[in-house]
Design a protein around this motif. Structure first.
Motif, short mmCIF file in Angstrom:
data_model
loop_
_atom_site.label_atom_id
_atom_site.label_comp_id
_atom_site.label_asym_id
_atom_site.label_seq_id
_atom_site.Cartn_x
_atom_site.Cartn_y
_atom_site.Cartn_z
N GLU A 46 10.96 32.67 31.01
CA GLU A 46 10.16 31.57 30.47
C GLU A 46 9.34 31.98 29.25
OE1 GLU A 46 8.03 33.22 34.17
OE2 GLU A 46 10.09 32.74 33.50
N ASN A 47 9.22 33.29 29.01
CA ASN A 47 8.47 33.78 27.84
C ASN A 47 9.38 34.26 26.72
OD1 ASN A 47 6.03 33.38 29.22
ND2 ASN A 47 6.10 35.42 30.13
N ALA A 48 10.68 34.23 26.95
CA ALA A 48 11.62 34.81 25.99
C ALA A 48 11.94 33.84 24.85
CB ALA A 48 12.91 35.20 26.70
N VAL A 49 12.10 34.41 23.65
CA VAL A 49 12.52 33.66 22.47
C VAL A 49 13.69 34.41 21.85
CG1 VAL A 49 11.86 32.77 20.22
CG2 VAL A 49 10.17 32.85 22.06
N ILE A 50 14.83 33.74 21.74
CA ILE A 50 16.05 34.34 21.20
C ILE A 50 16.41 33.59 19.92
CG2 ILE A 50 18.42 35.04 21.68
CD1 ILE A 50 16.36 36.19 23.64
N ALA A 51 16.57 34.31 18.81
CA ALA A 51 16.80 33.68 17.51
C ALA A 51 18.17 34.03 16.96
CB ALA A 51 15.72 34.11 16.53
N PHE A 52 18.74 33.07 16.23
CA PHE A 52 20.05 33.24 15.59
C PHE A 52 19.94 32.89 14.12
CE2 PHE A 52 20.94 32.68 20.03
CZ PHE A 52 22.08 33.42 20.30
N GLY A 53 20.36 33.81 13.26
CA GLY A 53 20.39 33.57 11.83
C GLY A 53 21.82 33.50 11.34
N HIS A 54 22.22 32.35 10.78
CA HIS A 54 23.63 32.09 10.44
C HIS A 54 23.88 32.10 8.94
CE1 HIS A 54 24.25 31.05 14.60
NE2 HIS A 54 23.51 29.96 14.55
N THR A 55 25.09 32.51 8.58
CA THR A 55 25.50 32.53 7.18
C THR A 55 25.98 31.17 6.68
OG1 THR A 55 26.84 33.72 5.56
CG2 THR A 55 27.90 33.18 7.65
N GLY A 56 26.39 30.27 7.58
CA GLY A 56 26.91 28.97 7.19
C GLY A 56 26.35 27.86 8.07
N PRO A 57 26.86 26.65 7.93
CA PRO A 57 26.41 25.52 8.75
C PRO A 57 27.07 25.54 10.12
CG PRO A 57 28.07 24.77 7.21
CD PRO A 57 27.81 26.21 6.88
N VAL A 58 26.32 25.13 11.15
CA VAL A 58 26.88 25.14 12.51
C VAL A 58 27.97 24.09 12.68
CG1 VAL A 58 24.78 26.08 13.52
CG2 VAL A 58 25.08 23.60 13.39
N THR A 59 28.12 23.20 11.72
CA THR A 59 29.15 22.17 11.78
C THR A 59 30.43 22.58 11.07
OG1 THR A 59 28.20 21.12 9.81
CG2 THR A 59 27.46 20.30 11.96
N ASP A 60 30.55 23.85 10.68
CA ASP A 60 31.72 24.25 9.88
C ASP A 60 33.02 24.29 10.67
OD1 ASP A 60 31.49 26.57 11.39
OD2 ASP A 60 31.10 27.90 9.70
N GLU A 61 32.94 24.17 12.00
CA GLU A 61 34.11 24.26 12.89
C GLU A 61 34.80 25.61 12.75
OE1 GLU A 61 36.56 20.77 13.81
OE2 GLU A 61 35.60 19.79 12.09
N GLY A 62 34.06 26.60 12.28
CA GLY A 62 34.63 27.91 12.10
C GLY A 62 33.71 29.00 12.59
N TRP A 63 33.38 29.95 11.72
CA TRP A 63 32.60 31.12 12.07
C TRP A 63 31.24 30.76 12.67
CZ3 TRP A 63 33.34 36.23 12.49
CH2 TRP A 63 32.25 37.08 12.43
N THR A 64 30.46 29.98 11.94
CA THR A 64 29.11 29.67 12.41
C THR A 64 29.14 28.78 13.65
OG1 THR A 64 28.20 29.96 10.19
CG2 THR A 64 26.87 28.72 11.75
#
Length: 371
Positions: A46-64
Motif C-alpha cells: 500500500e506504500n509502494a510506487v512503481i513508475a514506467f518511463g516510455h519512449t513512445g505512446p502507449v497506443t502504438d500497438e507495438g513496443w510501448t
C-alpha cells in the motif's frame, strides 16, 4: 545523431540474480556477476510506487503498448500499490527531469522501457534507495539492472519462412537507427533466409525513428520499388505492413499481432511479453529480495514468433517451426564462419556466438546493405 548508447532499446535467463553470486546462462556460457551487496529493504504494497518511463505512446500497438500491458499486469497482481507512467519521453534533458520527478513522487522502482543512458544514470546514482531498470541497457549500477529479449532466435525462424516465400530473394528492412537491435535483426533474418535460399539479400533503409508511420510507409514503398517482395523491420506501428498489403507483397512485423492491418501480407511478428517479468521484479522489490540483474528474456518466455499468417503455406510453417524446435532444444544458428558485409571473417569457423555477442552485434553480415 544521438550517441549510440542513447538509441538502443528494446524460462527467464537471469544474469547475476543473487548477492555475491555468478550465474552461467543456460545454453550460452555468458557469465555476469551480481552487483548489489544487499537487497533493497521491503516495501508495504500500500506504500509502494512503481513508475514506467516510455519512449513512445502507449497506443502504438507495438513496443510501448507491450510495456503498458506489463504495467497493467502489475496493477492486477498488486492492487494496493500506485503506478505512474509518462509516454514519449525524448532522449534529452527532459528525460532526466522525468525520472527525477518519479523519484520526487516517491517511486520505489522505476522502469525505463528504453535505453536512456546518462539521462537515467545520473538520477539512479543520486537515488540509491530506488530500484531502477533499463530496457536494452548496457551499464548496470548498484541499484540499476538491465533487461532485454533474445529476439534474434524467433527472427531467424521467421527468416526461414521469408526465404521460402520470397520469389525474388530480395528482402527489405525498415530500420530505426544503426544500433545492435537492428544489426542482430537484419543479420538473423537474412541468415534464416539464406539457410534455405543462399542467394537471398537484404536492403535496409534507416528512418531515424522508432515510431514514424509516414516515414515507415515511405521506406516500405521504396524497398518494394527496388525489387524487394518481402519486408521486415523494427517499427512500433503497421506502416510497412499496409504497404505490403496494397502491393501484394509479404511482411514480418515486430512487437505485437497486427495482422488486421494487412491479413494477406502478414507472415508473422516478433511478439514480446513483459508481463511476467514485471510482476516478478515488483514482487521481489516489495518483499525486500530485489537486487539488480542483467536479464535476457528467452524465446518462449518473453519473446517468440507470432502465429503464422493466413497466406503462409503449411509446408513453410512446418519447415520454419522445425528450426524453432531445434533452437529450443539447444542448437544455435549463429556459429562461424560468418563474414561481414566487406567479406572479412568476423566469427571464426566453429565459434558459437555468445548471447553477449548477439546482444551487442554492431556489424552487418554479407548480403545486407544500407546499414
Amino acid at each position: 545523431m544521438l550517441k549510440l548508447s542513447h538509441l538502443t532499446r528494446r524460462g527467464f535467463l537471469n544474469i547475476g540474480a543473487a548477492a555475491g553470486a555468478s550465474l552461467i546462462l543456460p545454453k550460452t556460457g555468458l557469465i555476469t556477476p551480481a552487483r548489489a551487496q544487499e537487497p533493497l529493504p521491503a516495501v508495504a504494497e500500500e506504500n509502494a510506487v512503481i513508475a514506467f518511463g516510455h519512449t513512445g505512446p502507449v497506443t502504438d500497438e507495438g513496443w510501448t503498448w507491450s510495456h503498458d500491458q506489463g504495467m497493467k499486469a502489475v496493477q492486477e497482481a498488486f492492487p494496493k500499490l500506485k503506478t505512474l507512467f509518462v509516454e514519449s519521453i525524448p532522449y534529452s534533458a527532459d528525460a532526466t527531469r522525468t525520472f527525477r520527478q518519479f523519484v520526487s513522487e516517491g517511486a520505489n522502482m522505476v522502469f525505463a522501457t528504453s535505453n536512456y543512458g546518462d539521462f537515467l544514470y545520473d538520477v539512479a546514482n543520486r537515488s540509491p534507495d530506488v530500484a531502477f531498470y533499463e530496457c536494452d541497457g548496457r551499464n548496470p549500477l548498484s541499484n540499476l539492472g538491465t533487461y532485454y529479449l533474445q529476439h534474434w532466435y524467433p527472427t531467424y525462424v521467421t527468416g526461414v519462412a521469408a526465404g521460402l516465400m520470397s520469389k525474388s530473394g530480395k528482402l527489405g528492412y525498415v530500420a530505426s537507427f544503426p544500433v545492435p537491435s537492428v544489426y542482430s535483426g537484419t543479420n538473423a533474418f537474412l541468415m534464416g533466409a539464406r539457410s534455405v535460399n543462399p542467394n537471398a539479400t537484404m536492403q535496409a533503409i534507416v528512418i531515424n525513428s522508432w515510431f514514424d508511420p509516414q516515414a515507415a510507409t515511405q521506406a516500405g514503398t521504396a524497398l518494394l520499388d527496388n525489387g524487394c517482395d518481402l519486408l521486415f523491420g523494427i517499427m512500433d506501428e503497421a506502416g510497412y505492413l499496409q504497404v505490403a498489403e496494397q502491393r501484394g507483397a509479404k511482411a514480418v512485423m515486430w512487437n505485437t499481432d497486427i495482422r488486421r492491418y494487412g491479413p494477406k501480407a502478414y507472415v508473422s511478428s516478433i511478439v514480446i511479453d513483459f508481463k511476467k517479468y514485471y510482476v516478478d521484479q515488483v514482487r521481489m522489490r516489495l518483499e525486500g529480495k530485489w537486487t539488480p540483474s542483467e536479464t535476457l528474456l528467452a524465446m518462449g518466455a518473453g519473446v517468440d514468433r507470432d502465429a503464422w499468417g493466413e497466406t503462409v503455406p503449411p509446408e513453410v510453417a512446418k519447415q520454419a517451426d522445425a528450426v524453432r524446435d531445434k533452437i529450443l532444444g539447444g542448437w544455435s544458428p549463429f556459429e562461424g564462419e560468418i563474414k561481414d558485409a566487406k567479406g572479412n571473417v568476423k566469427v571464426a569457423a566453429g565459434h558459437r556466438m555468445t548471447e553477449e555477442e548477439l546482444y551487442n552485434w554492431d556489424w552487418s553480415i554479407e548480403g545486407v546493405s544500407g546499414l
